[in-house]
Design an enzyme around this catalytic site. Sequence first.
Site, PDB file in Angstrom:
ATOM      1  N   ARG A 197      36.455  44.987  42.931  1.00  0.00           N
ATOM      2  CA  ARG A 197      36.898  43.590  43.048  1.00  0.00           C
ATOM      3  C   ARG A 197      35.962  42.767  43.947  1.00  0.00           C
ATOM      4  O   ARG A 197      36.400  41.870  44.669  1.00  0.00           O
ATOM      5  CB  ARG A 197      38.344  43.508  43.567  1.00  0.00           C
ATOM      6  CG  ARG A 197      39.342  44.222  42.692  1.00  0.00           C
ATOM      7  CD  ARG A 197      39.425  43.619  41.292  1.00  0.00           C
ATOM      8  NE  ARG A 197      40.336  44.392  40.464  1.00  0.00           N
ATOM      9  CZ  ARG A 197      39.972  45.409  39.661  1.00  0.00           C
ATOM     10  NH1 ARG A 197      38.688  45.754  39.575  1.00  0.00           N
ATOM     11  NH2 ARG A 197      40.849  46.064  38.941  1.00  0.00           N
ATOM     12  N   SER A 253      47.759  40.419  39.936  1.00  0.00           N
ATOM     13  CA  SER A 253      47.902  41.517  40.887  1.00  0.00           C
ATOM     14  C   SER A 253      47.587  41.011  42.291  1.00  0.00           C
ATOM     15  O   SER A 253      46.495  40.506  42.556  1.00  0.00           O
ATOM     16  CB  SER A 253      46.950  42.649  40.502  1.00  0.00           C
ATOM     17  OG  SER A 253      47.083  43.735  41.382  1.00  0.00           O
ATOM     18  N   GLU A 267      44.101  41.201  46.809  1.00  0.00           N
ATOM     19  CA  GLU A 267      43.145  40.997  45.720  1.00  0.00           C
ATOM     20  C   GLU A 267      43.085  39.515  45.391  1.00  0.00           C
ATOM     21  O   GLU A 267      42.023  38.975  45.097  1.00  0.00           O
ATOM     22  CB  GLU A 267      43.568  41.804  44.490  1.00  0.00           C
ATOM     23  CG  GLU A 267      42.657  41.633  43.289  1.00  0.00           C
ATOM     24  CD  GLU A 267      43.051  42.547  42.145  1.00  0.00           C
ATOM     25  OE1 GLU A 267      42.990  42.100  40.990  1.00  0.00           O
ATOM     26  OE2 GLU A 267      43.407  43.705  42.401  1.00  0.00           O
TER      27      GLU A 267
END
Length: 300
Positions: free
Chosen positions: A172, A222, A292
């Site tokens: 990420r 998420s 995230e």
Amino acid sequence: MNREQIKRDLGALELLFDEPLANYTYTETGGPADVLAFPKNKDEVKQLIDYCRSRGYDWLCLGNASNLIVRDGGISGFVIMLTKMNHMYIDDTKLIAEAGAKLIDVTYMALTYGLSGLEFACGIPGSIGGAAYMNAGAYDGELVDVFESAEVILEDGSIVTYRKEDMAFSYRHSIMQDQKGIVLTVTFQLAKDDHQRIKAQMMELTQLRESKQPLELPSCGSVFKRPAGHYTGKLIQEAGLQGLKWGGAQISMKHAGFIVNVNGATATDYIELIAHIQQVIMEKFGVKLETEVRIIGREK
């Protein structure tokens, strides 16, 4: 900020002033942008960056605003949205897409041409630029797996090409998070494959996503990165937090790793609930949950 002067200077560009970003974010929250700009090509992006640099204005680029929370105070300066830059085309086994193209649309273009490699992304709601920025991933696939190069505009207005090795991809993360710049286009290297096999895999992943994720409600996707050795949703369930409401936000009953907007939530509701989850998980399990989702903007 002199709006009339900005209109005179940038009259050919599509500009909105004091535009609520709640109209654009997937959470349906977020305060206003001082100036919201919709460039149609890379020349207009360069014009905006050069203009902001010469006038001392802050600027920030948003993708599809799907894995993002904009604070209730909004964003100062210019917000650049690339949704008008959404062209894509095929060159043999390469797929080239502008940053504003939706990742989902790109996966279906690959399917149409019998090109494999992007199946994992068939349900990710972000833009191509945002996906490169975050090294988006799902179901054991990541953007880095099919990334060849990107055309990028840097903070000084120069336009350069970054190869895969230049992007410093990790979980990420990409180098774009460490330096101020904007992804303009991305080139993917895909592989010829059977159309029906690609379609079957995309359908399987789509059904899996629909069965597990609360796609019927506004959310920021998420919320947390997966901590080593753990599953975030399971930790939240075991802590007894699933279903907890905080203002108009709620930890999803369908997937505890998601926070959904159930009743006119504010960005502050989201941010406070995220902090509460992090505190409880640390106290109960000694696990640090890292977000995230990106949280940006000014306090109200």
